[in-house]
Design an enzyme around this catalytic site. Structure first.
Site, PDB file in Angstrom:
ATOM      1  N   GLU A   1       0.786  -1.252   0.000  1.00  0.00           N
ATOM      2  CA  GLU A   1       0.000   0.000   0.000  1.00  0.00           C
ATOM      3  C   GLU A   1       0.807   1.286   0.000  1.00  0.00           C
ATOM      4  OE1 GLU A   1      -2.436  -0.490   3.505  1.00  0.00           O
ATOM      5  OE2 GLU A   1      -3.704  -1.970   2.548  1.00  0.00           O
TER       6      GLU A   1
ATOM      7  N   GLU B   1      -6.815 -10.894  -0.073  1.00  0.00           N
ATOM      8  CA  GLU B   1      -7.662 -10.187   0.894  1.00  0.00           C
ATOM      9  C   GLU B   1      -9.099 -10.011   0.395  1.00  0.00           C
ATOM     10  OE1 GLU B   1      -5.679  -6.867   2.705  1.00  0.00           O
ATOM     11  OE2 GLU B   1      -3.692  -7.680   2.308  1.00  0.00           O
TER      12      GLU B   1
HETATM   13  C1  GLA Z   1      -4.801  -4.338   4.700  1.00  0.00           C
HETATM   14  C2  GLA Z   1      -3.636  -5.230   5.040  1.00  0.00           C
HETATM   15  C3  GLA Z   1      -4.066  -6.500   5.709  1.00  0.00           C
HETATM   16  C4  GLA Z   1      -5.176  -6.264   6.714  1.00  0.00           C
HETATM   17  C5  GLA Z   1      -6.322  -5.593   6.032  1.00  0.00           C
HETATM   18  C6  GLA Z   1      -7.487  -5.352   6.939  1.00  0.00           C
HETATM   19  O1  GLA Z   1      -5.372  -4.540   3.506  1.00  0.00           O
HETATM   20  O2  GLA Z   1      -2.828  -5.550   3.941  1.00  0.00           O
HETATM   21  O3  GLA Z   1      -2.960  -7.073   6.341  1.00  0.00           O
HETATM   22  O4  GLA Z   1      -4.688  -5.488   7.769  1.00  0.00           O
HETATM   23  O5  GLA Z   1      -5.870  -4.344   5.585  1.00  0.00           O
HETATM   24  O6  GLA Z   1      -7.584  -6.177   8.007  1.00  0.00           O
END
Ligand code: GLA
Length: 387
Positions: free
Chosen positions: A159, A268
């Site tokens: 990110e 995710e």
């Molecule tokens: C981000 C992170 C994850 C997690 C999610 C929400 O996307 O990459 O590790 O923390 O947020 O839980």
């Protein structure tokens, strides 16, 4: 005569089965998508502890890849300047190895869940550039060396790209100053240096579907490669909703990243069914204001406390179905699809962007029984076989 009829019926049965008209019934995600992509799930130390044997059994029957939800983040591995805490992450790796799963390390360089001391001196003053480089280098060396041979891949940077395609001025980037590329470059440089050759190195990001952000991610990978650094893949975080993002954006992101010769992972994955959580991670922060927990907001913001209405259950199934149709159609380009949690009760979406709501974002419910969506997802490869 009777024996002949039975024989004919038996032959007809065998023929129809082998022609694929009635594909064998599968009830496991990893089996249904075997040969398409790995099927992953983020897990916590509680799962690894085995204290809920039914959950472990479900996990093992459905998934062949794991991601650590929190135990490998900097604040967990290195909570204090002189403190290292490898225990839970070692147990996570061992669990994955024991069960023959693909084991992801997540994540080395991130602005979030990283203690302040990474960027500031004990007296609170900011670290110099040289000190920051050394902090990042020694952290990555220690961690990557410790987990060498235990993880199959690392999310090296998480990110760092902004919605407009530039860099986010947070965490490491804020501490370093400059435009952010230097941080990403150093992190990949150290990961390239210390990770064994067979350990894959990824960039992981949310909202990659957004065209401006996708361009930023592509530019980043191109620059890293032009600087001689190995980047094996990109993880497209999929914290999505019932009607966003648009499917064509998702397809476009998969295709453009894959065209660069990158492994593409859907990471995710969850589908938020609650109101006002569009692109939750970005605009959602303000919704954490205590006023949104007042009684008058409750009925509107947290409507499914007592269960998911049948029509929303159907919408969830339809959304998962269209997403997995996209993934399955792009199975040559996708290496792994990972859900962020096994069941609704374990999802971060109950707490974000508004705390303490009841969300239903995954394929399994709190009692571990499947949502209707599971059947829809399982049916996709089988339907393609019998077409
Ligand atoms: C981000 C992170 C994850 C997690 C999610 C929400 O996307 O990459 O590790 O923390 O947020 O839980």
């Amino acid at each position: 005569m009777k024996t002949k009829a039975i024989l004919l019926l038996a032959i007809a049965g065998i023929l129809s089965f082998s022609c694929g008209q009635s594909a064998p019934k599968v009830d496991s995600l990893k089996e249904a998508y075997d040969g398409s992509f790995k099927m992953g799930c983020a897990i916590s130390p509680f799962m690894v502890s085995g204290r809920n044997p039914q959950a472990v059994e479900l996990l093992l029957s459905q998934f062949n890849a794991i991601s650590p939800d929190n135990c490998m983040k900097p604040e967990s591995l290195h909570p204090g300047p002189d403190v290292w805490n490898f225990g839970p992450a070692d147990a996570y790796c061992e669990f994955g190895r024991e069960h023959g799963m693909f084991v992801l390390g997540h994540t080395l360089c991130w602005h979030n869940q990283t203690p302040e001391f990474f960027w500031t001196r004990p007296d609170g003053t900011p670290k110099s550039r040289a000190e920051l480089v050394e902090t990042l280098r020694s952290y990555i060396e220690t961690v990557v060396t410790h987990f060498a041979g235990k993880v199959d891949a690392w999310d090296v940077v998480n990110e760092i790209v902004a919605e407009d395609g530039g860099f986010r001025d947070l965490g490491w980037v804020k501490a370093f100053g400059g435009d952010g590329y230097e941080v990403a470059k150093l992190a990949f440089q150290f990961a390239n240096e210390y990770a064994p050759e067979g350990t894959e190195l990824y960039y992981n990001e949310f909202n990659v579907w957004r065209p401006s952000k996708l361009e930023g991610v592509i530019n980043l990978v191109r620059r890293l490669r032009a600087d001689g650094l190995r980047v094996d893949g990109v993880g497209i975080q999929a914290h999505w909703g019932l009607n966003y993002p648009k499917n064509e954006y998702i397809e476009n992101a998969i295709e453009e990243l894959s065209a660069l010769g990158l492994k593409v992972m859907i990471t995710e994955l969850d589908v938020d069914v609650l109101p006002i959580s569009k692109e939750g991670q970005v605009i959602g922060k303000s919704l954490q204001d205590p006023q949104y927990q007042l009684e008058e907001f409750e009925a509107f913001l947290d409507p499914y406390k007592d269960g998911l209405p049948a029509e929303v259950e159907d919408q969830l199934a339809a959304r998962y179905e269209e997403l997995f149709k996209i993934f399955y159609n792009h199975r040559d380009q996708i290496d792994r699809v990972t859900f962020w949690g096994l069941h609704d009760g374990a999802s971060w979406k109950n707490g974000s962007p508004i705390p303490q709501r009841t969300n239903y974002p995954l394929l399994f419910q709190r009692d571990l029984t499947p949502h209707k969506a599971l059947e829809a997802v399982l049916a996709i490869p089988a339907a393609a076989v019998s077409e």
